[in-house]
Design a protein around this motif. Structure first.
Motif, PDB file in Angstrom:
ATOM      1  N   PRO A 212       1.026  -1.294   0.098  1.00  0.00           N
ATOM      2  CA  PRO A 212       0.015   0.137   0.540  1.00  0.00           C
ATOM      3  C   PRO A 212       0.593   0.992   0.341  1.00  0.00           C
ATOM      4  N   LEU A 213       0.704   2.583  -0.532  1.00  0.00           N
ATOM      5  CA  LEU A 213       1.593   3.491  -1.313  1.00  0.00           C
ATOM      6  C   LEU A 213       1.108   4.449   0.806  1.00  0.00           C
ATOM      7  N   THR A 214       1.954   5.000   0.882  1.00  0.00           N
ATOM      8  CA  THR A 214       2.047   5.401   2.020  1.00  0.00           C
ATOM      9  C   THR A 214       1.974   7.382   2.264  1.00  0.00           C
ATOM     10  N   VAL A 215       1.881   7.766   3.210  1.00  0.00           N
ATOM     11  CA  VAL A 215       1.511   8.733   3.145  1.00  0.00           C
ATOM     12  C   VAL A 215       2.942   9.841   2.430  1.00  0.00           C
ATOM     13  N   GLN A 216       4.042   8.882   2.817  1.00  0.00           N
ATOM     14  CA  GLN A 216       5.567   9.854   2.251  1.00  0.00           C
ATOM     15  C   GLN A 216       5.191   9.420   0.532  1.00  0.00           C
ATOM     16  N   ASN A 217       4.741   8.474   0.170  1.00  0.00           N
ATOM     17  CA  ASN A 217       4.532   8.528  -0.941  1.00  0.00           C
ATOM     18  C   ASN A 217       4.254   9.518  -1.759  1.00  0.00           C
ATOM     19  N   LEU A 218       2.566   9.276  -1.554  1.00  0.00           N
ATOM     20  CA  LEU A 218       2.081  10.818  -1.479  1.00  0.00           C
ATOM     21  C   LEU A 218       2.748  12.485  -2.182  1.00  0.00           C
ATOM     22  N   LEU A 256      -8.201   6.541   1.015  1.00  0.00           N
ATOM     23  CA  LEU A 256      -9.080   6.664   1.989  1.00  0.00           C
ATOM     24  C   LEU A 256      -8.062   5.712   3.099  1.00  0.00           C
ATOM     25  N   ASN A 257      -7.344   5.708   2.003  1.00  0.00           N
ATOM     26  CA  ASN A 257      -6.657   3.482   2.684  1.00  0.00           C
ATOM     27  C   ASN A 257      -5.666   5.063   3.906  1.00  0.00           C
ATOM     28  N   VAL A 258      -5.065   5.501   3.064  1.00  0.00           N
ATOM     29  CA  VAL A 258      -3.682   6.674   4.207  1.00  0.00           C
ATOM     30  C   VAL A 258      -4.361   7.402   5.259  1.00  0.00           C
ATOM     31  N   LEU A 259      -5.706   8.599   5.145  1.00  0.00           N
ATOM     32  CA  LEU A 259      -5.900   8.288   5.995  1.00  0.00           C
ATOM     33  C   LEU A 259      -6.817   7.407   6.397  1.00  0.00           C
ATOM     34  N   SER A 260      -7.351   5.970   6.695  1.00  0.00           N
ATOM     35  CA  SER A 260      -7.482   4.832   7.777  1.00  0.00           C
ATOM     36  C   SER A 260      -6.342   5.053   8.953  1.00  0.00           C
ATOM     37  N   GLY A 261      -5.511   5.037   7.555  1.00  0.00           N
ATOM     38  CA  GLY A 261      -4.386   4.614   8.771  1.00  0.00           C
ATOM     39  C   GLY A 261      -3.966   5.512  10.466  1.00  0.00           C
ATOM     40  N   TYR A 262      -4.810   6.504  10.277  1.00  0.00           N
ATOM     41  CA  TYR A 262      -4.201   7.843  11.113  1.00  0.00           C
ATOM     42  C   TYR A 262      -5.680   7.126  12.127  1.00  0.00           C
ATOM     43  N   ILE A 263      -6.516   6.571  11.988  1.00  0.00           N
ATOM     44  CA  ILE A 263      -7.085   5.967  12.892  1.00  0.00           C
ATOM     45  C   ILE A 263      -6.918   5.844  14.607  1.00  0.00           C
ATOM     46  N   PRO A 264      -6.771   5.887  15.741  1.00  0.00           N
ATOM     47  CA  PRO A 264      -6.207   6.091  16.860  1.00  0.00           C
ATOM     48  C   PRO A 264      -6.311   3.704  16.649  1.00  0.00           C
ATOM     49  N   ASN A 265      -5.086   3.504  17.544  1.00  0.00           N
ATOM     50  CA  ASN A 265      -5.316   1.581  16.891  1.00  0.00           C
ATOM     51  C   ASN A 265      -6.362   1.087  18.148  1.00  0.00           C
ATOM     52  N   ASP A 266      -7.043   1.730  19.220  1.00  0.00           N
ATOM     53  CA  ASP A 266      -8.011   1.336  20.015  1.00  0.00           C
ATOM     54  C   ASP A 266      -9.038   1.701  19.896  1.00  0.00           C
ATOM     55  N   GLU A 267      -9.587   1.618  18.521  1.00  0.00           N
ATOM     56  CA  GLU A 267     -11.100   2.173  18.569  1.00  0.00           C
ATOM     57  C   GLU A 267     -10.729   0.528  17.624  1.00  0.00           C
ATOM     58  N   ARG A 268     -12.880   0.666  17.084  1.00  0.00           N
ATOM     59  CA  ARG A 268     -13.439  -0.559  16.797  1.00  0.00           C
ATOM     60  C   ARG A 268     -13.668   0.195  15.247  1.00  0.00           C
ATOM     61  N   ILE A 269     -13.173  -0.478  13.900  1.00  0.00           N
ATOM     62  CA  ILE A 269     -13.157  -0.132  12.806  1.00  0.00           C
ATOM     63  C   ILE A 269     -14.076  -1.150  12.493  1.00  0.00           C
ATOM     64  N   VAL A 270     -14.989  -0.728  11.510  1.00  0.00           N
ATOM     65  CA  VAL A 270     -15.836  -1.460  10.820  1.00  0.00           C
ATOM     66  C   VAL A 270     -15.688  -1.112   8.927  1.00  0.00           C
ATOM     67  N   THR A 271     -15.532  -1.474   8.402  1.00  0.00           N
ATOM     68  CA  THR A 271     -15.031  -0.963   6.817  1.00  0.00           C
ATOM     69  C   THR A 271     -16.336  -1.804   5.765  1.00  0.00           C
ATOM     70  N   ILE A 272     -17.076  -0.661   4.966  1.00  0.00           N
ATOM     71  CA  ILE A 272     -17.508  -1.875   4.165  1.00  0.00           C
ATOM     72  C   ILE A 272     -17.204  -1.198   2.562  1.00  0.00           C
ATOM     73  N   GLU A 273     -17.509  -2.096   1.586  1.00  0.00           N
ATOM     74  CA  GLU A 273     -16.852  -2.208   0.629  1.00  0.00           C
ATOM     75  C   GLU A 273     -17.446  -2.951  -0.152  1.00  0.00           C
ATOM     76  N   ASN A 274     -18.163  -2.543  -1.788  1.00  0.00           N
ATOM     77  CA  ASN A 274     -18.005  -3.558  -2.759  1.00  0.00           C
ATOM     78  C   ASN A 274     -17.109  -4.931  -3.265  1.00  0.00           C
ATOM     79  N   ALA A 275     -16.113  -3.882  -2.769  1.00  0.00           N
ATOM     80  CA  ALA A 275     -15.010  -4.916  -3.190  1.00  0.00           C
ATOM     81  C   ALA A 275     -13.674  -4.765  -2.546  1.00  0.00           C
ATOM     82  N   ALA A 276     -13.302  -5.608  -1.616  1.00  0.00           N
ATOM     83  CA  ALA A 276     -12.658  -5.597   0.108  1.00  0.00           C
ATOM     84  C   ALA A 276     -10.868  -4.923  -1.416  1.00  0.00           C
TER      85      ALA A 276
END
Length: 466
Positions: A212-218, A256-276
């Motif tokens: 996955p591309l990182t924020v530094q890549n962007l 979206l993938n990069v920004l989602s990486g900033y969500i704190p690790n102690d939170e419960r995340i539910v992702t919803i997609e047409n194709a994961a």
């Protein structure tokens, strides 16, 4: 001597040997081979495809049907043994490189996706577009180019499409000529076949990056600036509701993938997609994927169904890969009922157009709501719109970061925090930079309440505009 000439010789020798053993004359067959050789381009291609097809058919006939095709290394070893045996029996002499090339192509047909295998293995490609069996295009560095890859026929291409969709319990035929699917690595696939497609079966693959591309890549690509990254990181941590908008292929899912990486690790995340596609690294992630109807037209699970169900799963964050329909209403209601920090993407041409798209999607839910009521829902739920564009040179850039401030009369008001300043084009490349406008968002107090103090310089305050 060329590969294809040697293949023809090998065919002639194998045919002569077999026919002598059978006590038959080979004159007519040899005459046919010599006639074919007079048209080198078509003849040599036919000779190669003929050899490849015969070896492939023999291999399939001799392989044990009970073998587990998912055990690819074991299958590959078995195929290689049979391949070498068949070459010896037909007295076909090839160099090491030629032998390896033929073997890999046959393995790709039996275990993989045929002519697509080399393209899928090329990490420089972002899209593969098959317009019928003889026209295969790819996107590299934002530019489309034609490849030498071809399928033998419509039927050959259909077999590959079926191989992609069958393991997912999906089908594509005249009664259901369009299908969305994904490959094992997560790459998105769309197939359209006749009678809908007039050029034969078509296949479009949005490749899934292995790393996955990182924020530094962007930042290195010039897609975004360090200052805006710091601001967006603060917004995610502070649970600001964010929509990432843009056109097709503008990089929305990547961001979206990069920004989602900033969500704190102690939170419960539910992702919803047409194709994961999302590749979140946090520990507590639940990934949900929609499901189309089965052959009987039953069993469909929509994005809207998943959004509604996710509210019963005690999520700290809801991340929807893309809002494209009625689920927008449920997403807005979730954002307005305590599920702060939600993220999603939407197709649009500008931040203002994103708001109009949301209105349209809410109306698709079938709720007879006044336009003002919808706009109030949108303005109270969405706090930030990050817009991306694919530029003329093929690069993807964040071109606007805008705050949704509220309502004035019947109009949703917005304030641009960062905007892309294009200064020119050099050697075909767009030159510009995402710059702060000098305005701070109204929700800066929410960010500060989360313990994050952003320096004024991030917003261009106290600095001269260069």
């Amino acid at each position: 001597m060329s590969l294809l000439r040697r293949l023809e010789q090998g065919q002639e020798q194998g045919q002569e040997q077999g026919q002598r053993q059978a006590g038959r004359s080979s004159t007519s067959d040899l005459q046919e081979m010599r006639i074919r050789r007079q048209a080198p381009t078509t003849g040599t291609r036919d000779a190669y495809q003929g050899l490849k097809g015969r070896i492939q058919d023999k291999l399939i006939a001799e392989l044990d049907p009970s073998m587990d095709v998912t055990r690819s290394s074991e299958m590959r070893g078995t195929i290689e043994e049979l391949f070498e045996t068949i070459l010896m029996e037909e007295n076909i002499v090839l160099s090491r490189n030629e032998r390896r090339r033929l073997f890999e192509q046959i393995v790709a047909e039996i275990l993989g996706l045929g002519p697509l295998e080399p393209l899928l293995g090329d990490d420089t490609l972002t899209e593969i577009m098959v317009n019928g069996p003889k026209n295969v295009y790819v996107e590299r560095d934002g530019k489309i180019e034609r490849t030498n890859a071809v399928f033998e026929s419509d039927e050959h291409l259909m077999r590959i499409i079926d191989r992609i969709v069958a393991p997912l319990g999906r089908r594509v035929d005249e009664s259901s000529p369009m299908v969305d699917a994904r490959l094992a690595d997560g790459s998105r696939v769309n197939a359209v076949i006749p009678p809908i497609s007039l050029v034969g079966p078509t296949l479009t693959i949005r490749k899934f990056s292995r790393t996955p591309l990182t924020v530094q890549n962007l930042v290195d690509f010039g897609s975004i600036t360090p200052e805006s990254v710091e601001f967006l990181r603060a917004c995610v941590v502070a649970k600001i509701n964010i929509i990432i908008s843009g056109g097709t292929g503008s990089g929305k899912t990547t961001l979206l993938n990069v920004l989602s990486g900033y969500i704190p690790n102690d939170e419960r995340i539910v992702t919803i997609e047409n194709a994961a596609e999302l590749q979140l690294r946090q520990e507590h992630v639940v990934t949900l994927e929609s499901r189309p109807p089965n052959i009987e037209g039953k069993g469909e699970i929509t994005i809207r169904d998943l959004v509604i169900n996710s509210l019963r799963m005690r999520p700290d964050r809801i991340v929807v890969g893309e809002c494209r329909g009625a689920e927008a209403l449920d997403m807005l209601q979730a954002m307005n009922t305590g599920h702060d920090g939600s993220l999603t993407t939407a197709h649009s041409n500008s931040p203002r157009d994103t708001l109009a798209r949301l209105e349209t999607m809410v109306l698709m839910a079938g709720m007879d709501l006044p336009v003002r009521a919808i706009r109030e829902q949108v303005s109270s739920a969405i706090q930030l719109i990050v817009h991306e564009d694919r530029m003329r040179d093929g690069t993807r850039k964040v071109t606007s970061i805008s705050e949704v401030q509220g309502m004035e009369g019947d109009i949703i008001t917005m304030s641009e925090i960062f905007t892309f300043d294009q200064v020119g084009i050099e050697d075909g490349k767009v030159i510009g930079r995402l710059r702060p406008t000098g305005l701070r968002p109204k929700f800066i107090g929410v960010i500060q309440a989360a313990g994050i103090m952003l320096p004024p310089a991030i917003f261009g305050i106290g600095q001269r505009r260069r």
